[in-house]
Design an enzyme around this catalytic site. Structure first.
Site: not given
Ligand code: NAX
Length: 325
Positions: A157, A185
């Site tokens: 952000d 966030h």
């Molecule tokens: P993806 O769905 O592409 O990848 C997430 C991965 O996490 C998957 O491969 C899944 O198998 C794995 N996973 C789920 N639970 C798990 C656990 N208990 N232990 C280990 N691995 C686990 O999502 P992606 O686009 O990579 O986003 C990841 C996270 O970042 C989401 O929660 C998203 O909302 C968040 N974001 C946060 C941002 C920020 O600024 N704080 C911005 C970008 C993003 O939206």
């Protein structure tokens, strides 16, 4: 010396962008060796093997090794950085409360695992959403890790606001200093340029209040949705880049005369209730962050901060009601 860095959700979109940049030295620098500890769900271990094969094929001189795990206590053993990216996405029909419950349980378990096995100098960065409250839950389950070592990401952000302000006034991003993101966030986050400088000049002298209220604040807050609309997928490379910026600044410090934004455990500053994980302007010196004290906040920004804090308080109540705190 080899520094161990854990990435959770390492086969996901952000994790995939993050692993290669960290392996190539973007976090620790070109002269440091990094060992990647990649954590995934059991169902994603096949994809994670593929990530590891590609990391090997890059032949990075800075990469000392890669370990794969589907058990947090294995992945976090001895790590100095824990980049907690993996989270349950919001699926169809899921309410915000369902998301808090699903992710709260993940971050409860990962907090407990970090408490048990991480290195003494561990720094925890939560990127997975809802990031602030996930960090709150992890902190609760890692009571012996200093509160100052637990944070959530608002650097994306922050970077978005820096880029937007620079573009507006026709300056380079490197000319912008002292940008601030307050609060959660989420869509209630508060980008604040009141103390920002562009080329040494106060930003409020260069942009008017209407542009801040009608363009900067909503554009930054809605940028994630705009990227999904354009790309058909959520921001991944920029989120990975911001996660690296956050962790690197935490180690190497903020530049003289500048600050950054980090969501950290509140000490009560600026009326944010103690213990909430909220974004603040912080300076970092010798690996320790400090909330920038004494900034004047006008009524408009104050009202926005209060709304964002109210959302964080509500999220805390919800995870408390779920028995996660
Ligand atoms: P993806 O769905 O592409 O990848 C997430 C991965 O996490 C998957 O491969 C899944 O198998 C794995 N996973 C789920 N639970 C798990 C656990 N208990 N232990 C280990 N691995 C686990 O999502 P992606 O686009 O990579 O986003 C990841 C996270 O970042 C989401 O929660 C998203 O909302 C968040 N974001 C946060 C941002 C920020 O600024 N704080 C911005 C970008 C993003 O939206």
């Amino acid at each position: 010396m080899v520094t161990s860095v854990a990435i959770t959700g390492a086969a996901g979109a952000i994790g995939y962008a993050l692993a290669f940049r960290i392996a190539s030295g973007a976090l620790l620098g070109p002269d440091e060796q990094v060992r990647l500890r990649l954590l995934e769900l059991p169902s994603a271990m096949g994809a994670l093997e593929g990530v590891a094969m590609e990391l090997e094929d890059c032949a990075f001189g800075t990469l000392a090794g890669v370990d794969l795990a589907d058990d947090a206590r294995v992945a976090f053993d001895g790590v100095s950085h824990a980049l907690l990216v993996g989270a349950r996405p919001r699926g169809p029909g899921m309410e915000r409360g369902d998301l808090l419950a699903a992710n709260g349980a993940i971050f409860r378990d990962q907090g407990a695992a970090l408490e048990a096995v991480a290195a003494d100098d561990v720094r925890i960065t939560v990127t997975g959403n809802p990031a602030n409250t996930n960090a709150l839950v992890a902190a609760h389950h890692a009571p012996s890790i200093p509160r100052s070592r637990i944070s959530a990401l608002t650097r994306l952000d922050h970077n978005r606001a820096v880029a937007r302000l620079a573009a507006k006034v026709g300056a380079g991003v490197a000319d912008v200093r002292r940008m601030t993101i307050w609060g959660n966030h989420s869509a209630t986050q508060v980008p604040d340029v009141a103390h920002a400088l562009v080329g040494g000049r106060p930003a409020p002298d260069l942009v008017d209040a209407a542009w801040i209220a009608d363009d900067l604040v909503p554009t930054v807050a809605q940028r994630g949705a705009a990227i999904i609309a354009a790309r058909g997928a959520s921001s991944a490379a920029s989120a990975a880049s911001a996660t690296i910026d956050h962790a690197r600044t935490w180690v190497h410090g903020t530049a003289e005369g500048d600050w950054t934004s980090m969501a950290v455990v509140s000490d009560g500053s600026y009326g944010v209730p103690e213990g909430l994980v909220s974004s603040f302007p912080v300076t970092v010196v010798d690996g320790e962050w400090r909330i920038v004290p004494g900034l004047a906040i006008d009524d408009v920004v104050r009202a926005r901060i209060d709304a964002s804090i109210a959302e964080l308080v509500d999220e805390r109540e919800q995870v408390r009601a779920l028995g996660l705190l």
